[in-house]
Design a protein around this motif. Structure first.
Motif: not given
Length: 271
Positions: A107-108, A115-116, A122-123, A143-145
């Motif tokens: 979940v992004g 934004s969550l 992300l890394d 996917v893009a994130q």
């Protein structure tokens, strides 16, 4: 009485009841499993968006997880909103020590674009969480994130799946619901492919779709189904839930998690 299959969700709370922990537990009940929860964050959220979010301390998350797993045990785990790098890494460590299939919904952002997940996390999702996933279920924005791959057509779903699989999940379920036309998803482990297609329903009330799908997959795995079997059944369940989604508040309403339990609801299976 024998206890039903046990499924644990590790995710945030949606005060509006359409997504997050609430959607997960509703899905688990509807699909005949016993749902349990580890709360990672609290959100002030309704049909119009997320007004605030507060993550829980790592110690609270770890204590909830150990309390459930060490006593009750789990047959599948689903993760959702993890908010920060510290929480992602803590949950990944706990999952690595648990002998159960794991469904990771990375979940992004919320349905409304809020934004969550901290960008700094992300890394950790790429290098700590995805490698312990049995199935990862990103939508195209996620996917893009995570990978930088932007999908604009059905033919690009393979490239997206390959990029996600590079981070280590056993299977990638790339959700193509944001594309035009039928709702098409691609499930693959890098060798075999399963294309799941469903008609697109003209219903804007789709809040909680991603949480619901991932939880439904976890329910299937807890019942002993293979990944393709669990994902196929989950796709059918969430398609019916979208068809039966209803207005709530002044914005985007939720999918109907109990659609299959209500006679006469659109998409209800024949008796």
């Amino acid at each position: 009485m024998t206890a039903p299959p046990r499924v644990l969700t590790v995710a945030g709370s949606d005060s509006g009841g359409g997504a997050g922990i609430q959607a997960d537990l509703k899905t688990m009940l509807a699909l005949g499993t016993h749902g349990m929860s580890v709360l990672t964050a609290v959100t002030a959220q309704n049909s119009r968006g997320v007004q605030g979010a507060w993550e829980l301390p790592v110690e609270a998350v770890r204590a909830q997880y150990r309390s459930v797993v060490d006593d009750i045990g789990v047959q599948a785990v689903k993760t959702g909103m993890l908010a920060s790098a510290e929480l992602v890494e803590t949950v990944a460590e706990l999952l690595a020590g648990t002998d159960a299939p794991v469904v990771v919904d990375p979940v992004g952002v919320s349905k409304h674009g809020d934004s969550l997940l901290a960008s700094s996390a992300l890394d950790s999702v790429r290098t700590k969480l995805l490698p312990v996933a049995t199935v990862a279920t990103p939508n195209l924005d996620e996917v893009a994130q995570l990978t930088g791959v932007r999908v604009t057509s059905e033919g690009e779903l393979r490239r997206a799946a390959a990029a996600v699989l590079e981070y280590g999940p056993q299977w990638a379920l790339i959700k193509g619901g944001h594309l035009a036309g039928d709702a098409v998803d691609l499930l693959t482990d890098g060798s075999e492919e399963h294309w799941l297609r469903a008609p697109r329903h003209d219903n804007r009330h789709t809040h909680g779709t991603g949480c619901t799908l991932a939880s439904a997959v976890a329910c299937g795995l807890a019942k002993g189904q293979s990944v393709p079997e669990a994902v196929t059944a989950a796709k059918e369940y969430v398609t019916g839930a979208i068809a039966a989604g209803f207005a709530l508040g002044g914005g985007i309403g939720p999918v109907d998690h109990g659609w299959a339990l209500t006679p006469g609801t659109p998409g209800t299976p024949a008796a």
